[in-house]
Design an enzyme around this catalytic site. Structure first.
Site, PDB file in Angstrom:
ATOM      1  N   ARG A 269     117.390 102.401 -63.427  1.00  0.00           N
ATOM      2  CA  ARG A 269     117.365 102.446 -64.893  1.00  0.00           C
ATOM      3  C   ARG A 269     117.558 103.833 -65.487  1.00  0.00           C
ATOM      4  O   ARG A 269     118.066 103.973 -66.594  1.00  0.00           O
ATOM      5  CB  ARG A 269     116.030 101.925 -65.430  1.00  0.00           C
ATOM      6  CG  ARG A 269     115.830 100.461 -65.237  1.00  0.00           C
ATOM      7  CD  ARG A 269     115.736  99.718 -66.550  1.00  0.00           C
ATOM      8  NE  ARG A 269     115.340  98.343 -66.311  1.00  0.00           N
ATOM      9  CZ  ARG A 269     116.205  97.345 -66.208  1.00  0.00           C
ATOM     10  NH1 ARG A 269     117.494  97.565 -66.317  1.00  0.00           N
ATOM     11  NH2 ARG A 269     115.777  96.124 -65.983  1.00  0.00           N
ATOM     12  N   PHE A 389     124.044  95.337 -71.268  1.00  0.00           N
ATOM     13  CA  PHE A 389     124.086  95.246 -69.798  1.00  0.00           C
ATOM     14  C   PHE A 389     122.828  95.765 -69.102  1.00  0.00           C
ATOM     15  O   PHE A 389     121.925  96.266 -69.741  1.00  0.00           O
ATOM     16  CB  PHE A 389     125.387  95.793 -69.217  1.00  0.00           C
ATOM     17  CG  PHE A 389     125.685  97.263 -69.327  1.00  0.00           C
ATOM     18  CD1 PHE A 389     124.765  98.178 -69.797  1.00  0.00           C
ATOM     19  CD2 PHE A 389     126.938  97.717 -68.909  1.00  0.00           C
ATOM     20  CE1 PHE A 389     125.085  99.525 -69.856  1.00  0.00           C
ATOM     21  CE2 PHE A 389     127.259  99.063 -68.964  1.00  0.00           C
ATOM     22  CZ  PHE A 389     126.332  99.955 -69.442  1.00  0.00           C
ATOM     23  N   GLU A 390     122.773  95.522 -67.820  1.00  0.00           N
ATOM     24  CA  GLU A 390     121.568  95.771 -67.002  1.00  0.00           C
ATOM     25  C   GLU A 390     120.342  95.057 -67.584  1.00  0.00           C
ATOM     26  O   GLU A 390     119.236  95.586 -67.586  1.00  0.00           O
ATOM     27  CB  GLU A 390     121.323  97.284 -66.840  1.00  0.00           C
ATOM     28  CG  GLU A 390     122.433  97.946 -66.025  1.00  0.00           C
ATOM     29  CD  GLU A 390     122.132  99.382 -65.599  1.00  0.00           C
ATOM     30  OE1 GLU A 390     120.953  99.766 -65.595  1.00  0.00           O
ATOM     31  OE2 GLU A 390     123.091 100.088 -65.265  1.00  0.00           O
ATOM     32  N   GLY A 391     120.543  93.836 -68.059  1.00  0.00           N
ATOM     33  CA  GLY A 391     119.474  93.070 -68.696  1.00  0.00           C
ATOM     34  C   GLY A 391     119.514  93.308 -70.191  1.00  0.00           C
ATOM     35  O   GLY A 391     119.355  94.439 -70.637  1.00  0.00           O
TER      36      GLY A 391
END
Lengths: 580, 276
Positions: A269, A389-391
């Site tokens: 992250r 993106f990335e959740g």
């Protein structure tokens, strides 16, 4: 001795301030700083002169292969790979700082490097066997292989349970079939971390992660997607048509792919956060220069309160984002076991702060901001994806709120076994919440006063710490009230969860800002740290108002009314009032 | 070939507006300044690297490049960056800027040259902080070595260099024999300004500035040797021969005026500026 099993946020939901997790604020060692100076300098010389190229490549929607080759030669693909495998061996803090630097020049370059390092090959780093690492890391470090993370499918984004790609046993290997969508680096990657179904149990799919390389027969990629932003970075579909994958290419444990995917996303992250900070710093440079030069009504627009408000807020948001991202990097690098909520918070906060900053920077530039010859419209297009993106930030808010409640439940020993699986199986897990709610209040009131206070922070920041301590009591009470109000139905109450998540996001970031300002105050003294103290004053005031407002809405709100209006619109599939 | 390159750390010229002089006027307040290597010295480093390689294969060093600076421990960052760029070794002479003047620097370099015995000493033609242009010439004098200043082109020959120097009205070409001292000018980093005996005739470097370190080289530079020497061990009890008496900021410039036409410009130049 630091207890790395402590989670700041789950403790906070109980009303406990585990201040030693965040204080002192993480500082870099001298050698690490020296390395970063070298990196920053070289990145500047590599990317600085390419501004016109980046503009062109955004228009063209592609970066030339020769430039990707330059990035490889320069060593940008080896950032997080250990030195023994030919990489730079950067931990999260140095990695995030480097991505910040790259993002100042071009978001497409940052995401090309980020997709490789943050998620594409991170599974190998975290779960790879020594043989797997030996085999792939040296090539990934030089960029001979570029990595991509292949989870998303047409019907499955954050909803990993809906994956359709399957892997079936075939002798001692597997045969992989399925289609992946929106894969960053798809067109240039040679190494894919692929998630596929490998069976199911009681209707729940088993997922396994595989290492798949581009040279395996049956792997193909689609055309370059035409995107709103990050246009020069490669995004494609990736297809697996009966691809034979040897057994030794299973990444992590068989059937534990969901865990692998989550660990990768959590651990990577800070790449996204670092990129967001770089873009924000660049926007602040653009906006301040613009406001200094632009005159209206005979005055420089920097003189106007409404412009000052925008720029001041940008500074506060950038400082807060950096505090949160650096803190999460320190949690990861410090070996903390449980930082998923904090990492998710940093992603949500960073992506929204960047969006707000980009929007206001464009607004400051007025009509010029809307013109393609200025940098703003591209930066706003590039920034937008970060909230998706990335959740998505929506999914992450649910994750933040539900994980906190799961953690709180786990604190109650007699309930812990049934609570532990809450996030994996939320519906089942929440059966116990009604019992929990009854116990929670007595638990919170039983916390010793010392543990609900900051003791390591300078008394000069007393105002902010007092606010934080008061809001922490609000948070603990909010968890309690939301659970009492909704019980087992909390899972369907997204607006209540969102409210709780927003409180948690604000509080974590505020705690990081307190820690950062506290460190500056100690290092620089009151006079030189004065502006940072002002940032804290502004930010803690804003957080206080937001949290109290959100808290007030837990019991009395318009949630049902507004959802009713949405349902009305869904049924009509249009706006229903027309005056003509 | 063995080359010693002298580097000076200077305040980033782009941040000149951060230079502050305290009311007492006894020094320059260096707090908050950003530091970098004097650009002309960076050109000298680039020159040294070009002279010790085949331009086609710049990753292989065919000679030795030793980077030297005089300064406090923070200047090691600059030396590390020189090592990352391609220098083989580095030497820092531990001292501070206010303990130095050009003579002391030249004397210290003389001692280092006597120890290191390079074929060539390279440095910038001048330094961009005080605009001084002294050490190269003084060092050549102390060593009694041939010298070429303001080099714009350098070709390696057997036992020496052919140096093109930019002078008013043209180029003066000198042939210097090793060992020698050469100071370099801006144009030395043009694509075909420097040619080693290993580099093919007609080869052009694909860039017009100085090279920069790829990331793996930054890590490798940590393992390259960096020696620290004491100034007193090199210059003995020698002391400053020039001292700063007072610092003051230049008077603030008056705001300019816009003129309507050439006529008014000429008139103002004559009557107000008294320039014509």
């Amino acid at each position: 001795m630091v207890d790395t099993s402590v989670s700041f946020m789950s403790s906070l939901c109980m009303g406990i301030i585990e201040e030693q997790v965040l204080i002192p604020y993480p500082a870099m060692a001298a050698e690490q700083k020296e390395t970063l100076h070298g990196v920053i300098d070289s990145v500047k010389q590599l990317l600085g002169p390419r501004a016109e190229d980046f503009r062109k490549w955004d228009r063209a929607g592609e970066m030339p292969a020769a430039f990707v080759e330059e990035l490889k030669q320069f060593g940008l693909f080896g950032l997080v790979i250990p030195e023994e495998f030919g990489g730079m061996g950067f931990k999260s803090a140095s990695y995030a700082r480097t991505l910040q630097e790259i993002a100042k020049y071009d978001a497409s370059v940052a995401v090309t490097v980020g997709a490789h390092s943050s998620i594409g090959m991170r599974g190998l780093l975290l779960f790879g066997t020594p043989e797997q690492k030996q085999r792939y890391l040296p090539k990934l470090a030089t960029g001979e292989m570029i990595a991509a993370f292949a989870l998303t499918e047409a019907g499955a984004g954050s909803d990993a349970a809906a994956l359709k790609t399957r892997a079936e046993r075939d002798g001692d290997g597997w045969v992989l079939t399925g289609n992946k969508l929106w894969i960053t680096n798809g067109g240039i990657a040679d190494f894919f971390t692929v998630f596929a179904r490998t069976g199911e149990l009681e209707g729940k799919p088993h997922i396994t992660a595989f290492i798949v390389t581009r040279d395996m027969p049956g792997v193909s990629v689609g055309t370059h997607e035409d995107k709103m932003g990050l246009r020069a970075s490669s995004t494609t579909t990736v297809h697996f048509d009966g691809v034979r994958v040897p057994a030794e290419n299973v990444l992590g444990e068989e059937n534990k792919g969901f865990k692998v995917a989550m660990a990768i996303l959590n651990n990577g992250r800070t790449g996204l956060g670092g990129g967001a900070i770089g873009a924000m710093k660049k926007l602040i440079e653009h906006s301040t220069k613009y406001a200094n030069e632009r005159k209206t009504f005979g005055k420089s627009i920097r003189e106007y309160g409404m412009i000052k408000l925008k720029v001041g807020q940008m500074v506060v948001d950038c400082y807060a984002t950096e505090a949160a991202v650096e803190m999460v990097a320190a949690l990861i690098d410090g070996g903390y076991e449980d930082y998923a909520v904090e990492a998710a918070i940093s992603k949500v906060f960073a992506s929204e702060a960047l969006w707000h900053t980009a929007d206001e920077a464009l607004q400051i530039a007025g009509g010029n901001g809307y013109m393609c010859e200025y940098p703003y419209e591209r930066m706003i297009r590039d920034a937008r994806i970060n909230r998706i993106f990335e959740g998505t930030n929506e999914i992450l808010r649910l994750f933040i709120a539900l994980t906190a409640m799961n953690d709180v439940g786990s604190q109650l020993k007699e309930l812990s076994s049934s609570m532990r699986g809450l996030f994996d199986d939320p519906i089942k897990g929440f059966g116990v919440l009604r019992q929990y709610a009854l116990k929670h209040a007595s638990l919170v009131t039983g916390i010793p006063r010392a543990r609900s206070r900051f003791t390591l922070v300078s008394p000069e920041l007393h105002e902010a710490t007092t606010v934080f301590e008061e809001l922490t009591r609000h948070l603990a009470a909010a968890v309690d009230r939301i659970l009492r109000k909704h019980g087992r139905n909390i899972i369907g109450k997204q607006l209540a969860s969102r409210r709780l998540a927003n409180i948690m996001i604000d509080l974590f970031v505020l705690a990081c800002v307190i820690s950062r300002v506290n460190a500056s105050l100690a290092a620089l003294g009151a006079e030189k740290a004065a502006k940072e103290v002002d940032i804290l004053k502004v930010f803690s005031g804003q957080v206080e108002r937001r949290v109290k407002h959100a808290f007030g809405l837990i019991d009395i709100n318009d949630d049902e009314l507004i959802k009713g209006l949405a349902d009305h619109a869904f049924d009509a599939e249009k706006f229903s009032w027309d005056n003509v | 070939m063995k080359i010693l390159v002298a580097l000076k750390r200077v305040a980033d010229p782009a941040n000149h507006n951060k230079v502050k002089i305290p009311a007492a006027g006894d020094k320059i307040d260096t707090a908050g300044l950003e530091w970098q290597i004097n650009p002309f010295d960076l050109y000298a480093l680039e020159t040294a690297l070009r002279l010790t390689e085949d331009g086609k294969a710049p990753k292989t060093r065919l000679g030795e490049v030793v980077a030297v600076t005089l300064g406090p421990a923070e200047t090691e960052t600059n030396l590390r960056s020189a090592l990352a760029t391609g220098a083989d070794r580095a030497i820092r002479v531990d001292t501070t800027d206010d303990a130095l003047d050009g003579r002391l620097v030249a004397a210290a370099l003389q001692k280092l040259v006597e120890e290191e015995k390079p074929d060539l000493v390279l440095m910038g033609k001048q330094v961009v902080d005080g605009e001084n242009n002294y050490v190269g010439q003084a060092l050549a004098e102390l060593l009694d070595w041939p010298m070429a200043t303001f080099a714009a082109t350098i070709k390696e020959e057997a036992g020496g260099l052919l140096v093109g120097r930019e002078v008013d009205g043209g180029v003066s070409t000198l042939r210097v024999k090793f060992p020698a001292v050469v100071t370099v000018d801006l144009r030395i980093v043009a694509p075909d300004s420097v040619r080693s005996s290993k580099t093919a005739e007609g080869f052009k470097y694909p860039y017009e500035e100085v090279r920069f370190a790829p990331l793996p080289a930054i890590m490798q530079a940590k393992k390259k040797p960096l020696a620290v020497k004491k100034l007193a061990d090199l210059v003995g009890g020698a002391t400053l021969s020039s001292k700063y008496v007072k610092f003051e900021a230049p008077p603030a410039r008056k705001a300019g005026v816009k003129v309507k036409d050439v006529q008014e410009l000429v008139q103002k130049l004559a009557t107000e500026a008294k320039a014509i």
